[in-house]
Write a protein that holds these residues in place. Sequence first.
Motif, mmCIF file in Angstrom:
data_model
loop_
_atom_site.group_PDB
_atom_site.id
_atom_site.type_symbol
_atom_site.label_atom_id
_atom_site.label_comp_id
_atom_site.label_asym_id
_atom_site.label_seq_id
_atom_site.Cartn_x
_atom_site.Cartn_y
_atom_site.Cartn_z
ATOM 1 N N GLY A 59 7.679 -14.608 6.936
ATOM 2 C CA GLY A 59 8.272 -14.915 5.643
ATOM 3 C C GLY A 59 8.041 -13.807 4.641
ATOM 4 N N HIS A 60 6.901 -13.133 4.728
ATOM 5 C CA HIS A 60 6.631 -12.011 3.834
ATOM 6 C C HIS A 60 7.461 -10.783 4.200
ATOM 7 C CE1 HIS A 60 3.120 -14.483 2.810
ATOM 8 N NE2 HIS A 60 3.062 -13.788 1.704
ATOM 9 N N VAL A 61 7.798 -10.643 5.455
ATOM 10 C CA VAL A 61 8.662 -9.536 5.862
ATOM 11 C C VAL A 61 10.061 -9.720 5.270
ATOM 12 C CG1 VAL A 61 9.804 -8.426 7.824
ATOM 13 C CG2 VAL A 61 7.388 -9.062 7.990
ATOM 14 N N GLU A 62 10.521 -10.960 5.226
ATOM 15 C CA GLU A 62 11.915 -11.236 4.887
ATOM 16 C C GLU A 62 12.190 -11.356 3.390
ATOM 17 O OE1 GLU A 62 12.830 -13.786 8.983
ATOM 18 O OE2 GLU A 62 12.531 -14.811 7.065
ATOM 19 N N ASP A 63 11.184 -11.699 2.586
ATOM 20 C CA ASP A 63 11.441 -11.980 1.179
ATOM 21 C C ASP A 63 11.418 -10.704 0.342
ATOM 22 O OD1 ASP A 63 11.355 -14.661 -0.718
ATOM 23 O OD2 ASP A 63 10.612 -12.864 -1.731
ATOM 24 N N PRO A 64 12.425 -10.494 -0.512
ATOM 25 C CA PRO A 64 12.486 -9.252 -1.296
ATOM 26 C C PRO A 64 11.399 -9.136 -2.364
ATOM 27 C CG PRO A 64 14.239 -10.757 -1.947
ATOM 28 C CD PRO A 64 13.636 -11.335 -0.712
ATOM 29 N N THR A 65 10.756 -10.248 -2.731
ATOM 30 C CA THR A 65 9.684 -10.175 -3.727
ATOM 31 C C THR A 65 8.308 -9.993 -3.085
ATOM 32 O OG1 THR A 65 9.088 -12.540 -3.839
ATOM 33 C CG2 THR A 65 11.017 -11.825 -5.101
ATOM 34 N N ALA A 66 8.246 -9.986 -1.778
ATOM 35 C CA ALA A 66 6.959 -9.873 -1.092
ATOM 36 C C ALA A 66 6.412 -8.455 -1.193
ATOM 37 C CB ALA A 66 7.099 -10.281 0.367
ATOM 38 N N VAL A 67 5.103 -8.366 -1.261
ATOM 39 C CA VAL A 67 4.385 -7.093 -1.192
ATOM 40 C C VAL A 67 3.492 -7.209 0.040
ATOM 41 C CG1 VAL A 67 2.866 -5.470 -2.359
ATOM 42 C CG2 VAL A 67 4.408 -6.928 -3.698
ATOM 43 N N ALA A 68 3.841 -6.501 1.096
ATOM 44 C CA ALA A 68 3.163 -6.660 2.385
ATOM 45 C C ALA A 68 2.825 -5.287 2.954
ATOM 46 C CB ALA A 68 4.051 -7.439 3.358
ATOM 47 N N VAL A 69 1.549 -4.994 3.055
ATOM 48 C CA VAL A 69 1.062 -3.693 3.493
ATOM 49 C C VAL A 69 0.221 -3.874 4.751
ATOM 50 C CG1 VAL A 69 -0.327 -1.677 2.867
ATOM 51 C CG2 VAL A 69 1.052 -2.841 1.118
ATOM 52 N N VAL A 70 0.430 -2.996 5.716
ATOM 53 C CA VAL A 70 -0.306 -3.059 6.973
ATOM 54 C C VAL A 70 -1.071 -1.753 7.186
ATOM 55 C CG1 VAL A 70 1.614 -2.205 8.389
ATOM 56 C CG2 VAL A 70 -0.129 -3.649 9.427
ATOM 57 N N LEU A 71 -2.242 -1.865 7.774
ATOM 58 C CA LEU A 71 -3.056 -0.713 8.149
ATOM 59 C C LEU A 71 -2.858 -0.469 9.636
ATOM 60 C CD1 LEU A 71 -5.456 1.251 7.226
ATOM 61 C CD2 LEU A 71 -6.956 -0.468 8.270
ATOM 62 N N ARG A 72 -2.481 0.756 10.017
ATOM 63 C CA ARG A 72 -2.200 1.080 11.413
ATOM 64 C C ARG A 72 -3.173 2.140 11.936
ATOM 65 N NH1 ARG A 72 2.756 -1.133 12.300
ATOM 66 N NH2 ARG A 72 4.238 -1.208 10.556
ATOM 67 N N ASP A 73 -3.396 2.105 13.247
ATOM 68 C CA ASP A 73 -4.128 3.200 13.869
ATOM 69 C C ASP A 73 -3.152 4.316 14.237
ATOM 70 O OD1 ASP A 73 -2.830 2.438 16.226
ATOM 71 O OD2 ASP A 73 -4.634 1.619 17.175
ATOM 72 N N ALA A 74 -3.627 5.334 14.920
ATOM 73 C CA ALA A 74 -2.792 6.497 15.221
ATOM 74 C C ALA A 74 -1.610 6.150 16.117
ATOM 75 C CB ALA A 74 -3.637 7.592 15.868
ATOM 76 N N THR A 75 -1.708 5.058 16.877
ATOM 77 C CA THR A 75 -0.620 4.652 17.762
ATOM 78 C C THR A 75 0.374 3.720 17.076
ATOM 79 O OG1 THR A 75 -1.715 2.663 18.648
ATOM 80 C CG2 THR A 75 -2.244 4.782 19.685
ATOM 81 N N GLY A 76 0.073 3.308 15.848
ATOM 82 C CA GLY A 76 0.947 2.389 15.127
ATOM 83 C C GLY A 76 0.520 0.942 15.214
ATOM 84 N N ARG A 77 -0.550 0.651 15.949
ATOM 85 C CA ARG A 77 -1.006 -0.736 16.111
ATOM 86 C C ARG A 77 -1.634 -1.239 14.811
ATOM 87 N NH1 ARG A 77 -6.006 -2.964 17.928
ATOM 88 N NH2 ARG A 77 -6.765 -0.804 18.132
ATOM 89 N N GLY A 84 1.344 -10.560 -0.369
ATOM 90 C CA GLY A 84 1.448 -11.277 -1.628
ATOM 91 C C GLY A 84 2.876 -11.206 -2.123
ATOM 92 N N THR A 85 3.074 -11.503 -3.398
ATOM 93 C CA THR A 85 4.412 -11.524 -3.954
ATOM 94 C C THR A 85 4.359 -11.234 -5.447
ATOM 95 O OG1 THR A 85 6.330 -12.941 -4.429
ATOM 96 C CG2 THR A 85 4.215 -14.043 -4.216
ATOM 97 N N THR A 86 5.414 -10.634 -5.961
ATOM 98 C CA THR A 86 5.521 -10.395 -7.389
ATOM 99 C C THR A 86 6.084 -11.604 -8.129
ATOM 100 O OG1 THR A 86 7.717 -9.405 -7.079
ATOM 101 C CG2 THR A 86 5.812 -7.900 -7.117
ATOM 102 N N GLU A 87 6.543 -12.631 -7.393
ATOM 103 C CA GLU A 87 7.084 -13.843 -8.009
ATOM 104 C C GLU A 87 6.473 -15.074 -7.344
ATOM 105 O OE1 GLU A 87 11.320 -13.908 -8.188
ATOM 106 O OE2 GLU A 87 11.481 -11.834 -8.868
ATOM 107 N N PRO A 88 5.209 -15.365 -7.621
ATOM 108 C CA PRO A 88 4.536 -16.470 -6.929
ATOM 109 C C PRO A 88 5.127 -17.845 -7.211
ATOM 110 C CG PRO A 88 3.163 -15.586 -8.692
ATOM 111 C CD PRO A 88 4.291 -14.630 -8.506
ATOM 112 N N ARG A 89 5.741 -18.025 -8.378
ATOM 113 C CA ARG A 89 6.246 -19.361 -8.720
ATOM 114 C C ARG A 89 7.347 -19.831 -7.783
ATOM 115 N NH1 ARG A 89 3.645 -22.913 -11.818
ATOM 116 N NH2 ARG A 89 5.582 -23.713 -12.681
ATOM 117 N N GLY A 90 8.126 -18.920 -7.239
ATOM 118 C CA GLY A 90 9.213 -19.353 -6.368
ATOM 119 C C GLY A 90 9.060 -18.949 -4.921
#
Length: 219
Positions: A59-77, A84-90
């Motif tokens: 759901g965080h991948v799909e929503d335009p208001t989501a802020v979703a950051v991932v930490l990857r190793d050298a292989t991309g894993r 989180g989201t910039t618009e929590p109310r909705g």
Amino acid sequence: MAGHLLGESAPAGGCVTETRLDVLTSDDVAEVARLHREAFPGFFLTQLGEPFLRQFYRGHVEDPTAVAVVLRDATGRPLGCVVGTTEPRGFYSRLLRRRWHGFAAAAARTVVTRPSAAPRLLRAVAYRGGADSTGQGALLSSICLSPDLQGSGQGVRLLQGWELSAHERGAKHAFLDTDALGNERVNAFYSHQGWELRGSYTTTQGRQMNRYVKELVRA
């Protein structure tokens, strides 16, 4: 915070030699759900199972208001993730509407095996971003990191990447809620990163929560 945190490589320590921050994608969801389960054993969302967690992160991948950051190793894993989201109310009502069938299927497995979980499950899917989130800015919903990287500084880097991304999305400040009791390490982590304890409240289930707020500025 520097504007080039996302995509920048850095040494990780331990058996992981290099990491980089990136945007969460649908290909990461299954691995991030597994990481969440490993990082938070015994927590309620973890007890709902990885299928439920996959719906949450997708759901965080799909929503335009989501802020979703991932930490990857050298292989991309993925090694960690913060969402989180910039618009929590909705946000959570949209997430539930868009992924209703997936949540229902995942939740059904839990209710069949643990009927007592049904009331808490309903409250989880109805979550709106904590007590009185009006005007509180971006919501940090969840952060998880591989247990192998605890104490490596990568959690700080992941949090800073999320703060930068939320700021670039227009958020001037952010807030989060976390358990007040039996949670000293997590509370200290946020305090050390400049998050200010703004108040506390008790949920209808008697759970005591702390509310942290931080102004988001570019260093």
